[in-house]
Design an enzyme around this catalytic site. Structure first.
Site, PDB file in Angstrom:
ATOM      1  N   GLY A  68       0.826  -1.202   0.000  1.00 30.94           N
ATOM      2  CA  GLY A  68       0.000   0.000   0.000  1.00 30.94           C
ATOM      3  C   GLY A  68       0.856   1.246   0.000  1.00 30.94           C
ATOM      4  N   ASP A  69       0.266   2.320  -0.471  1.00 38.99           N
ATOM      5  CA  ASP A  69       0.936   3.621  -0.395  1.00 38.99           C
ATOM      6  C   ASP A  69      -0.124   4.676  -0.116  1.00 38.99           C
ATOM      7  OD1 ASP A  69       3.591   5.115  -0.928  1.00 38.99           O
ATOM      8  OD2 ASP A  69       2.069   6.285  -1.974  1.00 38.99           O
ATOM      9  N   THR A  70       0.184   5.584   0.778  1.00 40.13           N
ATOM     10  CA  THR A  70      -0.755   6.636   1.174  1.00 40.13           C
ATOM     11  C   THR A  70      -0.070   7.992   1.063  1.00 40.13           C
ATOM     12  OG1 THR A  70      -1.890   5.142   2.705  1.00 40.13           O
ATOM     13  CG2 THR A  70      -2.221   7.498   3.053  1.00 40.13           C
TER      14      THR A  70
ATOM     15  N   GLY B 280      -3.296   3.814  -2.426  1.00 44.72           N
ATOM     16  CA  GLY B 280      -3.342   2.744  -3.410  1.00 44.72           C
ATOM     17  C   GLY B 280      -3.059   1.450  -2.674  1.00 44.72           C
TER      18      GLY B 280
END
Length: 200
Positions: free
Chosen positions: A78-80, A115
């Site tokens: 994940g990426d935030t 994502g």
């Protein structure tokens, strides 16, 4: 004479492509403990003119692909990021940068984009994008100074942690709260279920 019973396929092991304590804590809320952690090594610099939603999708998939995976494993990455308009607010590089970010977010709405990428045993890449709208109250210079001094905002996208003192800055939130912490649980649960990961 009946044939021998077929044993059900074993559930896949979960690999979390992150060493973030926040993501591990969030996964624990849905009864998941990764079989192992892996730190992906990718360039996280935004591309010129890249939109926040495209940025988090690219990084999530890049992180998932950067991690080695055995045939019986499923990878979750994940990426935030925080975005003020189309401007991507990465992790502050120093206290001055953190002050600038908080001043920019003061009294206005911004979006938190995540994502999530899962690569299953079938090698198929599954990506979901989630965004949450957050509005901060107007922050005084004293409040900004105190938040910078507490050290909580360093190392956080957008310069704040909603699960900490910064929650008192939030006057409005629309969407997933867990997304702002670092992993949208509803979408993550759905993705992992779709690839056969058993949930607690």
């Amino acid at each position: 004479m009946s044939g021998a019973a077929t044993s059900p396929a074993s559930a896949p092991a979960l690999v979390l492509a992150s060493t973030s304590p926040r993501r591990r804590e969030l996964l624990a809320r849905i009864g998941l403990v990764p079989a192992r952690l892996a730190a992906p090594d990718i360039d996280e610099t935004p591309l010129k003119g890249e939109r926040p939603r495209d940025y988090v999708a690219r990084l999530a998939e890049g992180k998932a692909r950067a991690v080695s995976r055995a045939s019986d494993e499923v990878v979750l990455a994940g990426d935030t990021t925080v975005a003020a308009g189309r401007r991507i607010l990465e992790k502050p590089v120093d206290e001055a940068d953190l002050r600038d970010m908080l001043a920019l977010l003061s009294g206005r709405r911004h979006r938190v984009w995540s994502g999530i990428c899962v690569i299953g045993r079938d090698d198929r890449v599954r990506v979901r994008i989630v965004d949450t709208i957050v509005a901060f109250k107007v922050l005084s210079a004293e409040e900004i100074d105190a938040y910078v001094a507490c050290g909580e905002g360093m190392g956080k996208a957008g310069g704040y942690a909603i699960q900490g003192r910064a929650e008192t800055f939030v006057r409005f939130l629309s969407g997933s709260h867990s997304n702002v912490v670092g992993l949208p649980l509803f979408e993550t649960r759905a993705l992992l279920t779709s690839v056969g990961v058993p949930l607690g």
